[in-house]
Design an enzyme around this catalytic site. Sequence first.
Site, PDB file in Angstrom:
ATOM      1  N   LYS A  60      66.878  65.806  37.174  1.00 41.44           N
ATOM      2  CA  LYS A  60      66.928  65.110  35.886  1.00 41.44           C
ATOM      3  C   LYS A  60      67.734  63.828  35.908  1.00 41.44           C
ATOM      4  O   LYS A  60      68.832  63.769  36.453  1.00 41.44           O
ATOM      5  CB  LYS A  60      67.561  66.044  34.846  1.00 41.44           C
ATOM      6  CG  LYS A  60      66.676  67.208  34.465  1.00 41.44           C
ATOM      7  CD  LYS A  60      67.437  68.134  33.566  1.00 41.44           C
ATOM      8  CE  LYS A  60      66.491  68.809  32.580  1.00 41.44           C
ATOM      9  NZ  LYS A  60      67.271  69.541  31.562  1.00 41.44           N
ATOM     10  N   ARG A 113      82.029  75.672  53.836  1.00 41.15           N
ATOM     11  CA  ARG A 113      83.238  75.050  53.283  1.00 41.15           C
ATOM     12  C   ARG A 113      84.496  75.527  54.016  1.00 41.15           C
ATOM     13  O   ARG A 113      85.452  74.769  54.160  1.00 41.15           O
ATOM     14  CB  ARG A 113      83.347  75.343  51.793  1.00 41.15           C
ATOM     15  CG  ARG A 113      82.390  74.459  51.014  1.00 41.15           C
ATOM     16  CD  ARG A 113      82.534  74.651  49.527  1.00 41.15           C
ATOM     17  NE  ARG A 113      81.792  73.614  48.824  1.00 41.15           N
ATOM     18  CZ  ARG A 113      81.263  73.782  47.623  1.00 41.15           C
ATOM     19  NH1 ARG A 113      81.388  74.932  46.989  1.00 41.15           N
ATOM     20  NH2 ARG A 113      80.614  72.792  47.052  1.00 41.15           N
ATOM     21  N   GLY A 118      79.835  67.570  43.178  1.00 41.01           N
ATOM     22  CA  GLY A 118      80.284  66.828  42.000  1.00 41.01           C
ATOM     23  C   GLY A 118      81.160  65.642  42.366  1.00 41.01           C
ATOM     24  O   GLY A 118      81.031  64.548  41.801  1.00 41.01           O
TER      25      GLY A 118
END
Length: 406
Positions: A208, A46, A384
Amino acid sequence: MPVHLEGTSASRIPSLRDFDLEGRRLLIREDLNVPIKDGVIGSDARIRAALPGLRHALEAGGRVLAMSHLGRPKPGRFDPALSMAPVAVRLGELLDRSVRLIDAGVEDWPRTCADIEAGQIALLENLRFLPGEVENDDALSSAMAGLCDIYVMDAFGSAHRAHASTCGVARFAPCACAGPLLEAELEALGRALAKPDRPLVAVVGGAKVSTKLGVLESLAEKVDGLIPGGGIANTFIAAAGFDVGASLMEPDLVDRALRIRRAMIESGKDIPLPVDVVVSTSVDGSAPVEVRALDAIAPDEMILDIGPQTARAYGALIEGAGTVVWNGPLGVFERTAFAAGTCEIAKAIARSSAFSIAGGGDTLAAASAFEVVDDLSYLSTGGGAFLEFLEGRTLPGVSALEARLP
Ligand code: ADP
Ligand code: MG
């Protein structure tokens, strides 16, 4: 009303490149949220991703103040384990110049930051030590804005957060623009989703369905083909009436999965299920590992990867695509016994002439483990934020810049 973000907006937001930076005070929000343990940085990816924007600003004679959050400290309290000090050191090594860490309180910022000279850079201490950062507090946002002539948002990985440093500050700063990393991300995502070369094929794997339901539902409407993978595929397999044994599966979401699948099939889109799967009674590879047809899974067995026939079929779908969006591994790729499916798909995406974009923490780990990083068209730095973009959601860090447009 925030502008809905679908690629075109990226080009309308002012760019750092449009400004004369000589002697200007630049406040640059980066995502320097690196993994850190006992003061040692794990991956500095990053920090490296932030370098082009910072280098440009410094070479153009800007007086640079960079800022980022690190981890999740309790707001309002200093936590030495989450200090930006090691990040400042690493950033200095990569930029080949010293990076001063500014740990003064907000009221002392103006005095402490005043002596940053043209071509120099300082770094604010962890923004999440500040009360008001995650609350997007106006007073804090305006204190940040007071430190600059131009606010630069370059933290794509934090753009899905409406915090003072990603959102509020853009309202108060004299000028607000996007840095090159944010621009590149929006351009690549826009190219993949707003005006994709067809067919557009999405691979959505991982653990999931519940963590990616919005992504699945939104992509199902946009793509020509959707390949569910990993634990996510198990719920789709169960929805199609197969017994998935002891596999990771979410019974509450079987109906939603069925609805997504039916809608896609009715509109003539591809949403394939595996024809063969790799199963075992143990995730760690200590029990026998078998390839089975979908209708032959024993009650104590778990589906842990796609089988070779399925990998070939999915590979062919990918190789015929014009655009591929990839998030989530197709099996428990961390274990050699269950890595082949993800590896095959990663290689198919790499081989394909499609414009390909991949994102997600585990997806990037898989891309790097299977050595396809250089063969994908774009790797998103946002976990995200990448997923929220795929969901079609507005990113507050981007809409704050758009809101400044005349
Ligand atoms: P990303 O971080 O790329 O968005 P996720 O966090 O959603 O991906 O999912 C990654 C995890 O999913 C991995 O740890 C992997 O082991 C797990 N996984 C993949 N396939 C299966 C499966 N069939 N059963 C259980 N876990 C799986
Ligand atoms: Mg993950």
